[in-house]
Design a protein around this motif. Sequence first.
Motif, PDB file in Angstrom:
ATOM      1  N   VAL A   1     -62.603   9.648  50.789  1.00 11.44           N
ATOM      2  CA  VAL A   1     -62.761  11.058  50.445  1.00 11.44           C
ATOM      3  C   VAL A   1     -62.059  11.922  51.497  1.00 11.44           C
ATOM      4  CG1 VAL A   1     -64.408  12.920  50.056  1.00 11.44           C
ATOM      5  CG2 VAL A   1     -64.926  10.627  49.224  1.00 11.44           C
TER       6      VAL A   1
ATOM      7  N   ARG B   1     -65.528  -4.662  45.203  1.00 12.31           N
ATOM      8  CA  ARG B   1     -64.360  -3.802  45.431  1.00 12.31           C
ATOM      9  C   ARG B   1     -63.878  -3.893  46.890  1.00 12.31           C
ATOM     10  NH1 ARG B   1     -59.782  -1.556  44.039  1.00 12.31           N
ATOM     11  NH2 ARG B   1     -59.543   0.634  44.561  1.00 12.31           N
TER      12      ARG B   1
ATOM     13  N   MET C   1     -55.645  11.025  44.031  1.00 13.39           N
ATOM     14  CA  MET C   1     -56.860  11.276  44.814  1.00 13.39           C
ATOM     15  C   MET C   1     -56.519  12.200  45.979  1.00 13.39           C
ATOM     16  SD  MET C   1     -60.069  10.843  45.539  1.00 13.39           S
ATOM     17  CE  MET C   1     -61.106  10.996  46.996  1.00 13.39           C
ATOM     18  N   PRO C   2     -57.050  13.448  45.934  1.00 12.49           N
ATOM     19  CA  PRO C   2     -56.672  14.419  46.972  1.00 12.49           C
ATOM     20  C   PRO C   2     -57.321  14.113  48.322  1.00 12.49           C
ATOM     21  CG  PRO C   2     -57.717  15.496  45.050  1.00 12.49           C
ATOM     22  CD  PRO C   2     -57.977  14.025  44.944  1.00 12.49           C
TER      23      PRO C   2
ATOM     24  N   VAL D   1     -71.268  14.495  50.198  1.00  9.68           N
ATOM     25  CA  VAL D   1     -70.760  13.981  48.926  1.00  9.68           C
ATOM     26  C   VAL D   1     -70.748  12.446  48.961  1.00  9.68           C
ATOM     27  CG1 VAL D   1     -68.236  13.988  49.287  1.00  9.68           C
ATOM     28  CG2 VAL D   1     -69.160  14.639  47.073  1.00  9.68           C
TER      29      VAL D   1
ATOM     30  N   TYR E   1     -66.110   3.242  53.677  1.00 16.24           N
ATOM     31  CA  TYR E   1     -65.044   3.144  52.672  1.00 16.24           C
ATOM     32  C   TYR E   1     -65.024   4.418  51.842  1.00 16.24           C
ATOM     33  CZ  TYR E   1     -62.299   1.373  48.739  1.00 16.24           C
ATOM     34  OH  TYR E   1     -61.349   1.211  47.772  1.00 16.24           O
TER      35      TYR E   1
ATOM     36  N   MET F   1     -62.753  20.540  52.992  1.00 18.94           N
ATOM     37  CA  MET F   1     -64.157  20.276  53.351  1.00 18.94           C
ATOM     38  C   MET F   1     -64.361  20.052  54.845  1.00 18.94           C
ATOM     39  SD  MET F   1     -65.794  17.848  50.429  1.00 18.94           S
ATOM     40  CE  MET F   1     -65.729  18.305  48.685  1.00 18.94           C
TER      41      MET F   1
ATOM     42  N   GLU G   1     -64.175  16.424  37.702  1.00 19.82           N
ATOM     43  CA  GLU G   1     -62.972  16.662  36.900  1.00 19.82           C
ATOM     44  C   GLU G   1     -62.165  15.360  36.712  1.00 19.82           C
ATOM     45  OE1 GLU G   1     -58.731  18.765  37.877  1.00 19.82           O
ATOM     46  OE2 GLU G   1     -60.296  18.677  39.399  1.00 19.82           O
ATOM     47  N   CYS G   2     -62.125  14.534  37.730  1.00 23.14           N
ATOM     48  CA  CYS G   2     -61.357  13.283  37.643  1.00 23.14           C
ATOM     49  C   CYS G   2     -62.240  12.042  37.533  1.00 23.14           C
ATOM     50  CB  CYS G   2     -60.475  13.106  38.872  1.00 23.14           C
ATOM     51  SG  CYS G   2     -59.174  14.339  39.005  1.00 23.14           S
ATOM     52  N   HIS G   3     -63.459  12.117  38.084  1.00 28.22           N
ATOM     53  CA  HIS G   3     -64.315  10.920  38.108  1.00 28.22           C
ATOM     54  C   HIS G   3     -65.432  10.986  37.071  1.00 28.22           C
ATOM     55  CE1 HIS G   3     -62.560   9.029  41.677  1.00 28.22           C
ATOM     56  NE2 HIS G   3     -62.468  10.235  42.209  1.00 28.22           N
TER      57      HIS G   3
ATOM     58  N   LEU H   1     -66.899   5.514  39.995  1.00 25.25           N
ATOM     59  CA  LEU H   1     -67.576   5.409  41.301  1.00 25.25           C
ATOM     60  C   LEU H   1     -69.023   4.956  41.116  1.00 25.25           C
ATOM     61  CD1 LEU H   1     -66.268   8.789  42.807  1.00 25.25           C
ATOM     62  CD2 LEU H   1     -65.254   6.508  43.032  1.00 25.25           C
TER      63      LEU H   1
ATOM     64  N   VAL I   1     -50.606   2.192  42.128  1.00 22.30           N
ATOM     65  CA  VAL I   1     -51.678   3.177  41.996  1.00 22.30           C
ATOM     66  C   VAL I   1     -52.484   2.946  40.718  1.00 22.30           C
ATOM     67  CG1 VAL I   1     -50.419   4.910  43.299  1.00 22.30           C
ATOM     68  CG2 VAL I   1     -50.271   4.923  40.810  1.00 22.30           C
TER      69      VAL I   1
ATOM     70  N   GLY J   1     -59.433   9.453  37.760  1.00 18.51           N
ATOM     71  CA  GLY J   1     -60.051   8.796  38.918  1.00 18.51           C
ATOM     72  C   GLY J   1     -60.669   7.460  38.536  1.00 18.51           C
ATOM     73  N   LEU J   2     -61.057   6.702  39.535  1.00 16.98           N
ATOM     74  CA  LEU J   2     -61.732   5.430  39.297  1.00 16.98           C
ATOM     75  C   LEU J   2     -63.212   5.675  39.027  1.00 16.98           C
ATOM     76  CD1 LEU J   2     -60.265   3.338  42.251  1.00 16.98           C
ATOM     77  CD2 LEU J   2     -59.770   3.043  39.831  1.00 16.98           C
TER      78      LEU J   2
ATOM     79  N   TRP K   1     -59.649  15.508  51.278  1.00 16.48           N
ATOM     80  CA  TRP K   1     -60.718  16.508  51.279  1.00 16.48           C
ATOM     81  C   TRP K   1     -61.061  17.055  52.649  1.00 16.48           C
ATOM     82  CZ3 TRP K   1     -61.837  18.731  46.845  1.00 16.48           C
ATOM     83  CH2 TRP K   1     -61.496  18.049  45.681  1.00 16.48           C
TER      84      TRP K   1
HETATM   85  C1  HEC Z   1     -57.332  15.082  40.822  1.00 17.99           C
HETATM   86  C2  HEC Z   1     -58.177  13.931  40.571  1.00 17.99           C
HETATM   87  C3  HEC Z   1     -59.229  13.515  41.591  1.00 17.99           C
HETATM   88  C4  HEC Z   1     -60.176  14.312  42.193  1.00 17.99           C
HETATM   89  C5  HEC Z   1     -60.404  15.803  42.004  1.00 17.99           C
HETATM   90  C6  HEC Z   1     -60.978  13.417  42.997  1.00 17.99           C
HETATM   91  N1  HEC Z   1     -60.521  12.139  42.899  1.00 17.99           N
HETATM   92 FE1  HEC Z   1     -61.309  10.492  43.828  1.00 17.99          FE
HETATM   93  N2  HEC Z   1     -59.838   9.346  43.062  1.00 17.99           N
HETATM   94  C7  HEC Z   1     -58.842   9.794  42.221  1.00 17.99           C
HETATM   95  C8  HEC Z   1     -57.928   8.687  41.939  1.00 17.99           C
HETATM   96  C9  HEC Z   1     -56.698   8.736  41.064  1.00 17.99           C
HETATM   97  C10 HEC Z   1     -58.431   7.569  42.660  1.00 17.99           C
HETATM   98  C11 HEC Z   1     -57.828   6.181  42.684  1.00 17.99           C
HETATM   99  C12 HEC Z   1     -56.817   6.098  43.764  1.00 17.99           C
HETATM  100  C13 HEC Z   1     -56.211   4.716  43.810  1.00 17.99           C
HETATM  101  O1  HEC Z   1     -55.663   4.275  42.802  1.00 17.99           O
HETATM  102  O2  HEC Z   1     -56.301   4.086  44.856  1.00 17.99           O
HETATM  103  C14 HEC Z   1     -59.621   8.030  43.346  1.00 17.99           C
HETATM  104  C15 HEC Z   1     -60.384   7.210  44.158  1.00 17.99           C
HETATM  105  C16 HEC Z   1     -61.570   7.583  44.750  1.00 17.99           C
HETATM  106  C17 HEC Z   1     -62.425   6.713  45.512  1.00 17.99           C
HETATM  107  C18 HEC Z   1     -62.172   5.257  45.813  1.00 17.99           C
HETATM  108  C19 HEC Z   1     -62.734   4.377  44.710  1.00 17.99           C
HETATM  109  C20 HEC Z   1     -62.384   2.934  44.854  1.00 17.99           C
HETATM  110  O3  HEC Z   1     -62.945   2.124  44.105  1.00 17.99           O
HETATM  111  O4  HEC Z   1     -61.544   2.589  45.675  1.00 17.99           O
HETATM  112  C21 HEC Z   1     -63.502   7.453  45.899  1.00 17.99           C
HETATM  113  C22 HEC Z   1     -64.689   6.964  46.706  1.00 17.99           C
HETATM  114  C23 HEC Z   1     -63.306   8.790  45.392  1.00 17.99           C
HETATM  115  N3  HEC Z   1     -62.113   8.846  44.696  1.00 17.99           N
HETATM  116  C24 HEC Z   1     -64.188   9.831  45.572  1.00 17.99           C
HETATM  117  C25 HEC Z   1     -63.914  11.149  45.216  1.00 17.99           C
HETATM  118  C26 HEC Z   1     -64.754  12.254  45.570  1.00 17.99           C
HETATM  119  C27 HEC Z   1     -66.088  12.145  46.284  1.00 17.99           C
HETATM  120  C28 HEC Z   1     -64.140  13.383  45.103  1.00 17.99           C
HETATM  121  C29 HEC Z   1     -64.569  14.829  45.278  1.00 17.99           C
HETATM  122  C30 HEC Z   1     -64.774  15.272  46.630  1.00 17.99           C
HETATM  123  C31 HEC Z   1     -62.930  12.960  44.427  1.00 17.99           C
HETATM  124  N4  HEC Z   1     -62.818  11.602  44.526  1.00 17.99           N
HETATM  125  C32 HEC Z   1     -62.057  13.823  43.765  1.00 17.99           C
HETATM  126  C33 HEC Z   1     -58.697  11.050  41.695  1.00 17.99           C
HETATM  127  C34 HEC Z   1     -59.453  12.165  42.048  1.00 17.99           C
END
Ligand code: HEC
Length: 281
Positions: free
Chosen positions: A112, A94, A121-122, A140, A107, A132, A55-57, A81, A253, A78-79, A124
């Motif tokens: 996560v 990174r 970024m929630p 994951v 990392y 989780m 949904e975000c990534h 990945l 952020v 999201g960023l 988990w």
């Molecule tokens: C509601 C939106 C959202 C959801 C859902 C979400 N993320 Fe993220 N995620 C983000 C955001 C926004 C960031 C960047 C945060 C920041 O700026 O430091 C992020 C960052 C990350 C990063 C770090 C990337 C980096 O380069 O530093 C990882 C790894 C990651 N998410 C994995 C996951 C995983 C795996 C899941 C599912 C279990 C998940 N995310 C679910 C929004 C989300």
Amino acid sequence: MQIKVVIGTIAFMLVMVILGVAALFEPARLGETTDAFVGRQVEKGAVLFHENCAECHGAEGKAIDCVDFAGEEKSCVGLPLNHAPLLCGEPSQRLQQVGWQSSKANYVSQTVAAGRPGTLMPTWSQDFGGPMEDYQIDQVTAFVLNWGEDPELCGEEAIVEAVDWPDSWEDLPQGDAANGPGLYQINGCAGCHGDPDNPGSAAVGPHLGNIGNVAATRVPGISAEQYIYESILNPNAFIVPECPSGPCAEPSVMRADYGFVLSEQDMADLIAYYLTLTSAP
Ligand code: HEC
Ligand code: HEC
């Protein structure tokens, strides 16, 4: 009597041969079991990723083409990945950028598990109040890291050298503001900064509808162009005081990897576009 001895000797030798052969193949079998285990982790991780993270990534982890649970298109907040600067090399670019001292797997799994407070970024892991179990975090994580096994992402030919950015925006190519709106969308700026024509639409970052004027006033002695350039390359160089939900968080952020994502031409086009955004806030 003699026959018995012969049979005994042959039997003994056979046992030794079988044991020897078994011992020889043991490391290989162990390797296969480990591979099979990782393979299962990745498969289960894929399901978790699609249910919780895409949904975000983005479905491909590239922070493009995000859809919500109803299947409606939404901006990817999201960023990326599935992304060379995150996954290629140990430490990857990174990890060096954020000064991470431990492994890449750590990392990813810690981000996560604990989420990123102050960002979207929630959290988990159940340890931090998320949904989780630890083994699901591991699954994951295995799925995310598995993208790094793709030679097209991390092979020798594949690693795209980041642009060696000049100090001054004046050394960028001539910008074309007309490309700005498209770049603003595909690079996910809209997900945080909203629609430049609609001040209420910015969710995370400051609304940029008047950035053409505002940029010139942010840092004394720095031109609007140079300020926008530095804001995109290094969001932490200057933290904007006010964000939509209160003071902007520090560290910023805002995505910090645009230096790896944008070309020099993209950057010039974005700066040219932003200078045209001069509606009063
Ligand atoms: C509601 C939106 C959202 C959801 C859902 C979400 N993320 Fe993220 N995620 C983000 C955001 C926004 C960031 C960047 C945060 C920041 O700026 O430091 C992020 C960052 C990350 C990063 C770090 C990337 C980096 O380069 O530093 C990882 C790894 C990651 N998410 C994995 C996951 C995983 C795996 C899941 C599912 C279990 C998940 N995310 C679910 C929004 C989300
Ligand atoms: C994950 C959310 C996020 C994304 C994506 C994002 N930004 Fe930002 N941006 C922010 C936040 C938060 C701030 C304010 C904090 C700071 O100063 O870094 C900011 C600040 C800025 C500023 C300074 C604004 C001012 O009022 O001084 C500019 C310019 C900017 N971003 C441009 C961009 C561009 C261009 C993109 C896309 C290429 C982009 N941002 C993508 C969150 C984001």
